[in-house]
Design a protein around this motif. Structure first.
Motif, PDB file in Angstrom:
ATOM      1  N   TRP A  15      43.300  19.878  47.239  1.00 19.67           N
ATOM      2  CA  TRP A  15      43.239  18.589  46.736  1.00 19.67           C
ATOM      3  C   TRP A  15      44.399  17.901  47.042  1.00 19.67           C
ATOM      4  CZ3 TRP A  15      38.605  16.701  44.580  1.00 19.67           C
ATOM      5  CH2 TRP A  15      37.484  17.998  44.456  1.00 19.67           C
ATOM      6  N   GLY A  16      44.155  16.595  47.609  1.00 23.10           N
ATOM      7  CA  GLY A  16      45.171  15.620  47.812  1.00 23.10           C
ATOM      8  C   GLY A  16      44.355  14.267  48.603  1.00 23.10           C
ATOM      9  N   VAL A  17      45.615  13.461  48.885  1.00 23.52           N
ATOM     10  CA  VAL A  17      44.975  12.048  49.711  1.00 23.52           C
ATOM     11  C   VAL A  17      44.655  12.578  50.860  1.00 23.52           C
ATOM     12  CG1 VAL A  17      45.753  10.042  50.350  1.00 23.52           C
ATOM     13  CG2 VAL A  17      46.587  10.530  48.145  1.00 23.52           C
ATOM     14  N   ILE A  18      43.399  12.035  51.293  1.00 22.85           N
ATOM     15  CA  ILE A  18      42.949  12.039  52.657  1.00 22.85           C
ATOM     16  C   ILE A  18      43.500  11.220  53.435  1.00 22.85           C
ATOM     17  CG2 ILE A  18      40.669  12.263  54.067  1.00 22.85           C
ATOM     18  CD1 ILE A  18      39.260  13.433  51.678  1.00 22.85           C
ATOM     19  N   THR A  19      44.408  11.478  54.151  1.00 23.29           N
ATOM     20  CA  THR A  19      45.247  10.403  54.665  1.00 23.29           C
ATOM     21  C   THR A  19      44.497   9.615  55.858  1.00 23.29           C
ATOM     22  OG1 THR A  19      46.090  12.113  56.527  1.00 23.29           O
ATOM     23  CG2 THR A  19      47.335  11.761  54.552  1.00 23.29           C
ATOM     24  N   ARG A  20      43.554  10.282  56.638  1.00 27.43           N
ATOM     25  CA  ARG A  20      42.798   9.525  57.623  1.00 27.43           C
ATOM     26  C   ARG A  20      41.750   8.451  56.870  1.00 27.43           C
ATOM     27  NH1 ARG A  20      37.745  11.755  57.608  1.00 27.43           N
ATOM     28  NH2 ARG A  20      37.847  14.015  56.345  1.00 27.43           N
ATOM     29  N   ASN A  21      41.719   8.624  55.560  1.00 27.00           N
ATOM     30  CA  ASN A  21      40.732   7.529  54.897  1.00 27.00           C
ATOM     31  C   ASN A  21      41.417   6.728  53.979  1.00 27.00           C
ATOM     32  OD1 ASN A  21      38.579   8.808  56.118  1.00 27.00           O
ATOM     33  ND2 ASN A  21      37.966  10.014  54.240  1.00 27.00           N
ATOM     34  N   THR A  22      42.874   6.655  54.057  1.00 28.43           N
ATOM     35  CA  THR A  22      43.727   5.599  53.598  1.00 28.43           C
ATOM     36  C   THR A  22      44.225   4.335  54.273  1.00 28.43           C
ATOM     37  OG1 THR A  22      44.711   7.546  52.394  1.00 28.43           O
ATOM     38  CG2 THR A  22      45.983   5.584  52.213  1.00 28.43           C
ATOM     39  N   LYS A  75      42.538   1.140  50.644  1.00 27.75           N
ATOM     40  CA  LYS A  75      41.556   2.123  50.466  1.00 27.75           C
ATOM     41  C   LYS A  75      42.218   3.117  50.312  1.00 27.75           C
ATOM     42  CE  LYS A  75      37.188   4.281  52.435  1.00 27.75           C
ATOM     43  NZ  LYS A  75      37.618   5.590  52.742  1.00 27.75           N
ATOM     44  N   VAL A  76      41.536   4.229  49.326  1.00 22.67           N
ATOM     45  CA  VAL A  76      42.420   5.276  49.284  1.00 22.67           C
ATOM     46  C   VAL A  76      41.000   6.414  48.751  1.00 22.67           C
ATOM     47  CG1 VAL A  76      42.733   5.336  46.669  1.00 22.67           C
ATOM     48  CG2 VAL A  76      44.114   6.707  48.515  1.00 22.67           C
ATOM     49  N   ASP A  77      41.235   7.445  49.635  1.00 20.65           N
ATOM     50  CA  ASP A  77      40.178   8.900  49.003  1.00 20.65           C
ATOM     51  C   ASP A  77      41.465   9.783  48.664  1.00 20.65           C
ATOM     52  OD1 ASP A  77      37.817   7.496  49.276  1.00 20.65           O
ATOM     53  OD2 ASP A  77      37.379   8.627  51.205  1.00 20.65           O
ATOM     54  N   PHE A  78      41.136  10.519  47.292  1.00 18.12           N
ATOM     55  CA  PHE A  78      41.685  11.713  46.698  1.00 18.12           C
ATOM     56  C   PHE A  78      40.883  12.860  46.955  1.00 18.12           C
ATOM     57  CE2 PHE A  78      43.213  14.973  43.813  1.00 18.12           C
ATOM     58  CZ  PHE A  78      44.701  15.015  44.132  1.00 18.12           C
ATOM     59  N   GLY A  79      40.875  13.752  47.885  1.00 17.87           N
ATOM     60  CA  GLY A  79      39.572  14.684  47.969  1.00 17.87           C
ATOM     61  C   GLY A  79      39.986  15.953  48.524  1.00 17.87           C
ATOM     62  N   ASN A  80      38.919  16.590  49.074  1.00 19.04           N
ATOM     63  CA  ASN A  80      39.239  18.379  49.432  1.00 19.04           C
ATOM     64  C   ASN A  80      38.309  18.191  50.427  1.00 19.04           C
ATOM     65  OD1 ASN A  80      38.818  21.100  49.460  1.00 19.04           O
ATOM     66  ND2 ASN A  80      38.963  21.224  47.307  1.00 19.04           N
ATOM     67  N   GLU A  81      39.138  18.520  51.749  1.00 16.15           N
ATOM     68  CA  GLU A  81      38.407  18.914  52.935  1.00 16.15           C
ATOM     69  C   GLU A  81      37.927  20.162  53.317  1.00 16.15           C
ATOM     70  OE1 GLU A  81      39.989  15.770  56.004  1.00 16.15           O
ATOM     71  OE2 GLU A  81      41.576  15.970  54.868  1.00 16.15           O
ATOM     72  N   VAL A  82      38.371  21.328  52.464  1.00 18.40           N
ATOM     73  CA  VAL A  82      38.228  22.709  52.633  1.00 18.40           C
ATOM     74  C   VAL A  82      37.441  23.196  52.052  1.00 18.40           C
ATOM     75  CG1 VAL A  82      39.317  24.809  52.644  1.00 18.40           C
ATOM     76  CG2 VAL A  82      40.671  22.729  53.305  1.00 18.40           C
ATOM     77  N   ASP A  83      37.016  23.383  50.361  1.00 19.31           N
ATOM     78  CA  ASP A  83      36.318  24.043  49.405  1.00 19.31           C
ATOM     79  C   ASP A  83      34.835  23.805  49.734  1.00 19.31           C
ATOM     80  OD1 ASP A  83      38.870  25.190  49.005  1.00 19.31           O
ATOM     81  OD2 ASP A  83      39.096  24.113  47.256  1.00 19.31           O
ATOM     82  N   PHE A  84      34.568  22.645  49.916  1.00 21.96           N
ATOM     83  CA  PHE A  84      33.172  22.111  49.967  1.00 21.96           C
ATOM     84  C   PHE A  84      32.706  22.190  51.389  1.00 21.96           C
ATOM     85  CE2 PHE A  84      35.321  20.215  46.571  1.00 21.96           C
ATOM     86  CZ  PHE A  84      34.530  20.567  45.501  1.00 21.96           C
ATOM     87  N   TYR A  85      33.162  22.403  52.394  1.00 20.55           N
ATOM     88  CA  TYR A  85      32.829  22.281  53.941  1.00 20.55           C
ATOM     89  C   TYR A  85      31.711  23.018  53.954  1.00 20.55           C
ATOM     90  CZ  TYR A  85      32.891  22.074  59.120  1.00 20.55           C
ATOM     91  OH  TYR A  85      32.503  22.080  60.120  1.00 20.55           O
ATOM     92  N   GLY A  86      30.488  22.632  54.633  1.00 18.48           N
ATOM     93  CA  GLY A  86      29.541  23.537  54.966  1.00 18.48           C
ATOM     94  C   GLY A  86      28.252  23.566  53.782  1.00 18.48           C
TER      95      GLY A  86
END
Length: 264
Positions: A44-51, A100-111
């Motif tokens: 979990w953390g700031v999704i940099t490309r969406n900031t 704009k900021v997104d704090f999220g998870n790009e790993v655990d929910f993939y797929g």
């Protein structure tokens, strides 16, 4: 004799203490795992490309209050911490100038299957000032980046599925659980929104959105999950107890924990 006995006794106590420490360390490691799944995640953390801009999305203690507020609504619903979010409405050279900021998870929910979502929501710390900045609907969002896999638009492989909450029922304190499957509205960004009719100008209920995505082809899948804000009005507040299906994500100052899986 007494001296030698004393030395031996001290050595024995020392060995016993070391064994106890080792045992507690192993037990502590084991207790951090339930059914093979960590009770927290480093993903979990700031999704940099969406900031955009210089917003804040940081794990923190509190907020506690506001002043004069007592009881359960005066503290985060889980633990002692939350996800603090701060965005400005006019601080960049872009058009629009808001952050704009997104704090999220790009790993655990993939797929994971989008249509498998049946429980989504969170608790929010909304303030009267936020309402003065953008009205009662000035609230943070839950965002799922997805592959919509629409039969009518096979070349469209990316869209963001966004929950727009209704107004918080309380201000200057923690809200009850806000259920994204029964309150507020949803939309899809980009071409997926245009094809399904669930777009930012014509939003859908959660069930309408799932029906639109279930168009008979390959099932839509999740890329990432996030809590975010922007780009619209200034907002300074906090979120806790993000629920995704049977798991509640507790935002604490040291990490994101999963303390319980049977409700919000």
């Amino acid at each position: 004799m007494n001296a030698r006995f004393g030395v031996k006794r001290k050595m024995a106590l020392g060995i016993t203490a070391l064994v106890a420490i080792a045992a507690s360390t192993v037990a502590g490691s084991a207790s951090a795992v339930t059914n093979g799944n960590p009770r927290g995640s480093d993903h979990w953390g700031v999704i940099t490309r969406n900031t955009i801009g210089s917003p804040v999305a940081a794990l923190r203690n509190g907020p506690f209050g506001s002043f004069g507020v007592q009881g359960p609504s005066a503290r985060p619903p889980y633990g002692r911490g939350s996800l603090g979010i701060e965005v400005a409405d006019s601080s960049t050279s872009l058009n629009p100038p808001s952050e704009k900021v997104d704090f999220g998870n790009e790993v655990d929910f993939y797929g994971n299957p989008v249509l498998g979502l049946n429980q989504v929501g969170f608790h929010v710390f909304q303030t009267g000032e936020n309402i003065s900045y953008g009205g009662p609907g000035n609230m943070p969002n839950i965002r799922f980046e997805i592959n919509p896999n629409l039969t009518a638009a096979p070349a469209t492989t990316y869209s963001t599925m966004v929950w727009v909450p209704g107004p918080s029922p309380v201000t200057n304190r923690w809200s009850p659980y806000l259920d994204a499957t029964t309150t507020g509205l949803w939309y899809l960004t980009g071409n997926a929104g245009a094809v399904t009719g669930c777009n930012q100008t014509s939003m859908c209920t959660f069930q309408q959105l799932k029906t639109a995505l279930n168009d008979g082809g390959t099932q839509p899948t999740i890329y990432s999950v996030a809590v975010g804000k922007g780009r619209d009005h200034m907002w300074i507040g906090a979120v806790d107890g993000l629920r995704i299906n049977n798991t509640v994500y507790d935002f604490e100052a040291d990490r994101v924990r999963t303390p319980r899986t049977n409700g919000a």
